[in-house]
Scaffold this active site. Structure first.
Site, PDB file in Angstrom:
ATOM      1  CE  LYS A 149      -0.888   1.692   4.632  1.00 56.30           C
ATOM      2  NZ  LYS A 149      -1.621   1.958   5.775  1.00 56.30           N
ATOM      3  CG  HIS A 241      -5.256  -1.140   7.429  1.00 51.87           C
ATOM      4  ND1 HIS A 241      -4.545  -2.089   6.403  1.00 51.87           N
ATOM      5  CD2 HIS A 241      -4.296  -0.312   7.728  1.00 51.87           C
ATOM      6  CE1 HIS A 241      -3.258  -1.554   6.140  1.00 51.87           C
ATOM      7  NE2 HIS A 241      -3.163  -0.498   6.934  1.00 51.87           N
ATOM      8  CE  LYS A 336      -0.700   8.237  11.509  1.00 48.02           C
ATOM      9  NZ  LYS A 336      -0.273   6.948  11.851  1.00 48.02           N
TER      10      LYS A 336
HETATM   11  P1  NAD Z   1      12.138   3.086   2.002  1.00 46.43           P
HETATM   12  O1  NAD Z   1      12.162   4.777   1.737  1.00 46.43           O
HETATM   13  O2  NAD Z   1      12.699   3.091   3.589  1.00 46.43           O
HETATM   14  O3  NAD Z   1      12.890   2.319   1.221  1.00 46.43           O
HETATM   15  C1  NAD Z   1      12.945   2.567  -0.132  1.00 46.43           C
HETATM   16  C2  NAD Z   1      13.682   1.352  -0.931  1.00 46.43           C
HETATM   17  O4  NAD Z   1      13.341   1.772  -2.291  1.00 46.43           O
HETATM   18  C3  NAD Z   1      14.980   1.467  -0.458  1.00 46.43           C
HETATM   19  O5  NAD Z   1      15.542   0.209  -0.556  1.00 46.43           O
HETATM   20  C4  NAD Z   1      15.576   2.091  -1.907  1.00 46.43           C
HETATM   21  O6  NAD Z   1      16.843   1.727  -2.264  1.00 46.43           O
HETATM   22  C5  NAD Z   1      14.578   1.590  -2.890  1.00 46.43           C
HETATM   23  N1  NAD Z   1      14.697   2.389  -4.100  1.00 46.43           N
HETATM   24  C6  NAD Z   1      14.224   3.702  -4.197  1.00 46.43           C
HETATM   25  N2  NAD Z   1      14.194   4.168  -5.604  1.00 46.43           N
HETATM   26  C7  NAD Z   1      14.686   3.095  -6.075  1.00 46.43           C
HETATM   27  C8  NAD Z   1      15.094   2.932  -7.422  1.00 46.43           C
HETATM   28  N3  NAD Z   1      14.927   3.942  -8.342  1.00 46.43           N
HETATM   29  N4  NAD Z   1      15.279   1.833  -8.041  1.00 46.43           N
HETATM   30  C9  NAD Z   1      15.516   0.547  -7.172  1.00 46.43           C
HETATM   31  N5  NAD Z   1      15.286   0.791  -5.694  1.00 46.43           N
HETATM   32  C10 NAD Z   1      14.803   2.131  -5.359  1.00 46.43           C
HETATM   33  O7  NAD Z   1      10.580   3.071   1.960  1.00 46.43           O
HETATM   34  P2  NAD Z   1       9.611   1.827   3.014  1.00 46.43           P
HETATM   35  O8  NAD Z   1       9.180   2.397   4.198  1.00 46.43           O
HETATM   36  O9  NAD Z   1      10.543   0.594   3.144  1.00 46.43           O
HETATM   37  O10 NAD Z   1       8.523   1.685   1.926  1.00 46.43           O
HETATM   38  C11 NAD Z   1       8.196   0.869   1.042  1.00 46.43           C
HETATM   39  C12 NAD Z   1       6.956   0.677   0.393  1.00 46.43           C
HETATM   40  O11 NAD Z   1       6.293   0.243   1.419  1.00 46.43           O
HETATM   41  C13 NAD Z   1       6.407   2.105   0.175  1.00 46.43           C
HETATM   42  O12 NAD Z   1       5.326   2.071  -0.778  1.00 46.43           O
HETATM   43  C14 NAD Z   1       5.416   2.467   1.406  1.00 46.43           C
HETATM   44  O13 NAD Z   1       4.403   2.970   1.194  1.00 46.43           O
HETATM   45  C15 NAD Z   1       5.157   0.807   1.948  1.00 46.43           C
HETATM   46  N6  NAD Z   1       4.606   0.447   3.178  1.00 46.43           N
HETATM   47  C16 NAD Z   1       5.668   0.865   3.995  1.00 46.43           C
HETATM   48  C17 NAD Z   1       5.455   0.576   5.218  1.00 46.43           C
HETATM   49  C18 NAD Z   1       6.388   0.826   6.509  1.00 46.43           C
HETATM   50  O14 NAD Z   1       6.247   0.517   7.521  1.00 46.43           O
HETATM   51  N7  NAD Z   1       7.589   1.306   6.180  1.00 46.43           N
HETATM   52  C19 NAD Z   1       4.077   0.205   5.820  1.00 46.43           C
HETATM   53  C20 NAD Z   1       3.376  -0.212   4.624  1.00 46.43           C
HETATM   54  C21 NAD Z   1       3.550   0.211   3.384  1.00 46.43           C
END
Ligand code: NAD
Length: 489
Positions: A149, A241, A336
């Site tokens: 998401k 959710h 929140k």
């Molecule tokens: P983040 O910013 O911590 O990590 C992003 C990742 O993407 C990194 O590994 C980065 O190297 C990679 N990346 C960025 N640009 C890139 C490119 N051009 N080519 C290849 N890799 C690339 O983000 P996150 O918090 O891990 O979130 C990732 C996804 O999951 C998002 O869509 C976010 O909305 C979703 N999400 C995250 C959470 C959470 O708890 N962090 C919860 C639900 C959903």
């Protein structure tokens, strides 16, 4: 009780965004726990793919640290972490360019096993990844993709995303994650409803007065301020959710417990949802914590937008317009910086039609509470006689089925939602994932609600930190002669 672990087939799992927050906090520690539990085959491979230029050993070290920090779970035997790390590969890759793709292709060429690609990156990269998977020959019929998401921010963008993914993958290859569906209690909700004779005959508007779904968080927006301010509680929590929970509560019994039978029934619920009247919506923004404004500022300061009209709290009332639920309101609430972290679904049954004990015995109602967090479990409030002399006084007591108590430490082993869902992807079981038409229908219901308050220019109401939200939320219930259940840890 000994928990049964059925190993999955050998697999190669590529995690795009393998260095990101989600991968480090949830996906990789979850995989490690499944490895410890003996569910992940010894020859499975996990391939991190992200932008950082790090070598394989550097990646293994990073994952080891993440597991030490976020691993949790039952202790593993010595040496298991090293054995798990041996299963890891890393490719520096650019989703938008060609760097790293040939290398990934070479790694995957040897694969004759389940191939899964987890898109743990910003949704703006989903299309690029899908396209390159295809051009580098990895998007064959055996491949599965997992997408995170947010899945769109409105109906138009969700449709666009579905169309893009559909160019390269069949619907049966696409796993849209809503991690709420991976929670033990959510599945138990289906077991309770459809595995017992006791509840289903009462599960309708004749016996149920109303239903409440609350997902309360104590945290504020934290470091996600900029993202959150463009989204808000409706898009971030309700559209996915809370609506998924509502579907599981309200759906008709599917003919079989199979992915499409379950998802067809959920879709019917979403399509039956009535539009929400403006006076049945309360939106709020949290205020600063008195005395600690610096560490816990108000919402607008936290997101760096002094004029923000985005909600960090929402409460609303809706109806499922069908024979089963006509006349039974569904109240949804999430926010929140609330008083406690608690996710709970409560089915509040109607009063008995006639009290044989007289008015002084009071009115009592059965409430079935399904707690998702913390202390996952199900409680049924029943009315009994207060023990002791002094006549017929009635009290409500809980029949408590907290899983950890009921099933003991082994049977109650808590499997994190991500762990379960990733294993489901490998098994090829889509039951707990959202289908494209479900997501679109959910946006179809939320879009007009958001458009409505935007057009009316409504600003969210302030609410105190560590409260149950704005007073208007209680007032909305009071107008219906009802009360929210207390948000308790
Ligand atoms: P983040 O910013 O911590 O990590 C992003 C990742 O993407 C990194 O590994 C980065 O190297 C990679 N990346 C960025 N640009 C890139 C490119 N051009 N080519 C290849 N890799 C690339 O983000 P996150 O918090 O891990 O979130 C990732 C996804 O999951 C998002 O869509 C976010 O909305 C979703 N999400 C995250 C959470 C959470 O708890 N962090 C919860 C639900 C959903």
């Amino acid at each position: 009780m000994v928990s049964r672990v059925i190993p999955v087939d050998p697999f190669d799992l590529v995690i795009f965004g393998g260095t990101g927050d989600l991968a480090r906090r949830k996906i990789l520690p979850g995989l490690f726990r499944r490895y410890c539990a003996g569910q992940m085959p010894d020859d499975a491979r996990v391939i991190g793919a992200a932008r950082s230029e790090i070598a394989r050993d550097g990646y293994r070290e990073m994952v080891a640290e993440a597991i030490r920090e976020f691993g949790g779970g039952p202790a593993c035997e010595d040496g298991t972490l090293d054995a798990f790390l041996e299963r890891l590969e890393y490719v520096a890759i650019d989703a938008r360019g060609e760097a790293g793709w040939t290398e990934l292709q070479a790694l995957m060429a040897a694969s004759d096993r389940v191939e899964a690609y987890y898109f743990s990156v910003a949704p703006s990269l989903f299309g690029d990844l899908a396209e390159r998977l295809q051009s580098y020959g990895m998007a064959d019929d055996a491949a599965r993709i997992v997408v995170e998401k947010p899945f769109g921010r409105d109906l138009a963008s969700a449709r666009e995303l579905n169309r893009t993914l559909a160019k390269y993958f069949h619907e049966t290859q696409i796993y849209r994650i809503d991690h709420y569906l991976g929670k033990e209690t959510v599945q138990n909700l289906m077991a309770v409803r459809f595995g017992n004779m006791l509840f289903e005959p009462l599960w309708n508007s004749q016996y149920v007065d109303h239903i409440q779904i609350t997902v309360a968080e104590t945290v504020g927006v934290g470091g996600r301020g900029e993202y959150y301010d463009k989204s808000g509680a409706m898009r971030d929590m309700v559209q996915n959710h809370l609506m998924q929970l509502l579907c599981l509560i309200a759906m008709e019994p599917p003919a079989r417990f199979d992915p499409d039978a379950v998802r067809d029934e959920k879709l019917k619920v979403i399509r039956a949802l009535e539009p929400v009247e403006p006076h049945h919506i309360v939106r709020g923004q949290y205020e600063a914590e008195p005395g600690d404004e610096e560490n816990h500022p108000d919402y607008r300061t936290a997101v760096g937008n002094p004029r923000s009209r985005t909600e960090s709290f929402i409460a609303l009332k809706t109806h499922v317009a069908n024979w089963r639920w006509a006349g039974t309101p569904f109240y949804l609430r999430t926010g929140k910086r609330m008083v406690a972290r608690s996710s709970e679904i409560s089915v509040i049954f109607k009063d008995t039609p006639h009290s044989i004990f007289g008015e002084e015995a009071g009115r009592h109602r059965n409430v079935l509470s399904i707690r998702l967090q913390p202390n996952e479990g199900i409680t049924l409030g029943v009315t009994i006689k207060e023990p002791g002399p002094g006549g017929m006084r009635l009290i409500d007591v809980p029949l408590d089925m907290t899983f950890a108590d009921a099933l003991g430490p082994e049977g109650g082993e808590s499997v994190d939602a991500y762990e379960r869902l990733v294993m489901d992807v490998i098994r090829g079981n889509q039951t707990l994932f959202m289908r494209g038409d479900e997501v679109e229908a959910a946006w179809g219901w939320t879009d007009p609600i958001i458009e409505g308050w935007t057009k009316r220019g409504e600003a969210p109401k302030p609410y105190a930190s560590h409260s149950e939200g704005p007073d208007a939320s209680e007032q909305m219930m009071a107008r219906d002669h009802r009360k929210w259940r207390k948000v308790e840890p």
